[in-house]
Design an enzyme around this catalytic site. Sequence first.
Site, short mmCIF file in Angstrom:
data_model
loop_
_atom_site.label_atom_id
_atom_site.label_comp_id
_atom_site.label_asym_id
_atom_site.label_seq_id
_atom_site.Cartn_x
_atom_site.Cartn_y
_atom_site.Cartn_z
N ASN A 136 -0.55 68.95 49.66
CA ASN A 136 -1.68 68.57 48.81
C ASN A 136 -1.20 67.79 47.58
OD1 ASN A 136 -4.54 68.86 48.01
ND2 ASN A 136 -3.65 70.02 46.33
N SER A 145 -2.93 70.18 37.02
CA SER A 145 -2.93 71.15 38.12
C SER A 145 -2.25 70.61 39.38
CB SER A 145 -4.36 71.54 38.45
OG SER A 145 -4.39 72.26 39.66
N CYS A 146 -1.57 71.50 40.12
CA CYS A 146 -0.97 71.12 41.40
C CYS A 146 -1.94 71.32 42.55
CB CYS A 146 0.29 71.92 41.68
SG CYS A 146 1.65 71.43 40.64
N ILE A 147 -3.08 71.92 42.28
CA ILE A 147 -4.08 72.09 43.31
C ILE A 147 -5.36 71.44 42.81
CG2 ILE A 147 -3.55 74.03 44.84
CD1 ILE A 147 -4.44 75.90 42.59
#
Lengths: 160, 102
Positions: free
Chosen positions: A31, B100-102
Amino acid sequence: MSETNGDIKKMMIILSKATLENVYAAFILANGARSEGIQAEVFFTFFGLEAIHKKKLEHLHVATVGNPAMHIPTMLGGLPGMEAIATTMMKHEMEKIDMPDVHEFLDILTASGVKLWACQLAMEMFHYKKEDLYDDVDGVLTVGAFYNRGKGEGTHMLFI
Amino acid sequence: MEKIISGKNIAVNEEGYLTDFSQWNKEIGEALAKEANITLTPRHWEVLAYLQESHKNEIPLSIRKVGKSGVVDIKEFYELFPQGPLKTATKIAGIPKPVSCI
């Protein structure tokens, strides 16, 4: 190096484990690549297949044995129910930081353009059929076919 | 540091993100979109307005949040801004890059 100036163009991630911490590592890396404009593909092999197995993906656990970072004695980690307790605690913490569950994460990955591939040999070994897998898995591939998809400059491969 | 965008001196960080949102206007947005090879459509503007509103309300942005916003789903978000949607869209919107990584 010359063509891409060292930039990463594509991440090919191989997931061979089904413990929650490894599955999340693979998903977050895939992601994260997409959100930086990098292509990403994940190859699920051996136990990693459980992360895309419809009936199993909701029930993945954190490893409590052989994992020193859990900070519980190995003997205790092996007691019945310990994995479930550790998993519940970890899921609770992940919800707090807005981390999706495995199924929703797969939805996010496919919507983001991540390709998901199941390893043919492992599928045969575990007697899984394509219908057993998460609906948006792109297909079942041999290792060679997966490597072929990584052709070109700026491709990196990761084994988890 | 400063950068000339659409004929004006604009304060930006090392990555080219505006550091003072009050300097942003639609022409700046257009110019930044052009740098990112994006032609802005009314759909793009709707998403940009949502991102700016979230930033104003101090809601941390992540792909998951955007996907659940009801404004745009993740697939369309990637279609509108193919080279890393949050990173590209926030730059055009004149707001900070999400961490953020998500």
